[in-house]
Scaffold this motif. Structure first.
Motif, PDB file in Angstrom:
ATOM      1  N   ILE A  17      56.373  68.047  28.224  1.00 17.50           N
ATOM      2  CA  ILE A  17      55.355  67.068  27.827  1.00 17.50           C
ATOM      3  C   ILE A  17      55.686  66.604  26.417  1.00 17.50           C
ATOM      4  O   ILE A  17      55.831  67.421  25.513  1.00 17.50           O
ATOM      5  CB  ILE A  17      53.933  67.663  27.860  1.00 17.50           C
ATOM      6  N   GLN A  18      55.807  65.295  26.257  1.00 14.90           N
ATOM      7  CA  GLN A  18      56.104  64.729  24.945  1.00 14.90           C
ATOM      8  C   GLN A  18      54.841  64.095  24.368  1.00 14.90           C
ATOM      9  O   GLN A  18      54.197  63.292  25.054  1.00 14.90           O
ATOM     10  CB  GLN A  18      57.207  63.679  25.070  1.00 14.90           C
ATOM     11  N   PRO A  19      54.482  64.446  23.136  1.00 11.00           N
ATOM     12  CA  PRO A  19      53.337  63.777  22.505  1.00 11.00           C
ATOM     13  C   PRO A  19      53.695  62.337  22.164  1.00 11.00           C
ATOM     14  O   PRO A  19      54.840  62.036  21.828  1.00 11.00           O
ATOM     15  CB  PRO A  19      53.085  64.596  21.239  1.00 11.00           C
TER      16      PRO A  19
ATOM     17  N   ILE B 226      50.053  61.478  25.912  1.00  6.34           N
ATOM     18  CA  ILE B 226      51.194  62.340  26.220  1.00  6.34           C
ATOM     19  C   ILE B 226      52.058  61.644  27.260  1.00  6.34           C
ATOM     20  O   ILE B 226      51.586  60.763  27.992  1.00  6.34           O
ATOM     21  CB  ILE B 226      50.776  63.730  26.765  1.00  6.34           C
ATOM     22  N   LYS B 227      53.321  62.036  27.296  1.00 10.55           N
ATOM     23  CA  LYS B 227      54.234  61.525  28.307  1.00 10.55           C
ATOM     24  C   LYS B 227      54.852  62.730  29.016  1.00 10.55           C
ATOM     25  O   LYS B 227      55.764  63.361  28.491  1.00 10.55           O
ATOM     26  CB  LYS B 227      55.323  60.653  27.688  1.00 10.55           C
TER      27      LYS B 227
ATOM     28  N   TRP C 242      44.570  59.380  26.135  1.00 15.28           N
ATOM     29  CA  TRP C 242      43.450  60.329  26.232  1.00 15.28           C
ATOM     30  C   TRP C 242      42.389  59.799  27.194  1.00 15.28           C
ATOM     31  O   TRP C 242      41.833  60.555  27.991  1.00 15.28           O
ATOM     32  CB  TRP C 242      42.831  60.583  24.861  1.00 15.28           C
TER      33      TRP C 242
END
Length: 120
Positions: free
Chosen positions: A65-67, A73-74, A88
């Motif tokens: 999970i990339q912020p 998130i991605k 969100w």
């Protein structure tokens, strides 16, 4: 500015469940659910009625999970899908309407003549 901001995000790769808490509200969403409802153009299309029914995602997992700044998130799914950015607000809506969304998805699968197949 987002109306909702998560207080906790936790991925359990063993159970394939992403838990997202928004204060007192806590949503547990399967990786399959998140994958088939990805906000990406690949899944949602570029306008109403262009959605693409996602098949054979029963055993998909999130590998990382990339912020995305302080707003999203991605997730990177192990089937190679990595273009969905989950704000969100999107995560909150997916959690809040999970039951209705899932029933709609199952109905669409049935209409397409597709059965879900889970690994044992």
């Amino acid at each position: 500015m987002s109306k909702y901001t998560p207080t906790e995000i936790h991925l359990n790769q063993r159970t394939r469940i992403l838990t997202v808490s928004f204060g007192d509200e806590k949503f547990e969403m399967s990786c399959e659910y998140l994958r088939v409802f990805s906000p990406s153009a690949e899944v949602q299309g570029h306008g109403p009625g262009q959605e693409v029914l996602q098949l054979n995602k029963e055993n998909v997992n999130i590998s990382s999970i990339q912020p995305m700044g302080n707003y999203a998130i991605k997730p990177v799914f192990d089937d190679g899908h990595d273009t969905g950015i989950y704000s969100w607000d999107t995560l909150y809506q997916l959690g809040k309407y999970q039951k209705e969304n899932w029933q709609h998805y199952l109905s669409r699968l049935a209409e397409a003549g597709h059965e879900r197949k889970l690994d044992s």
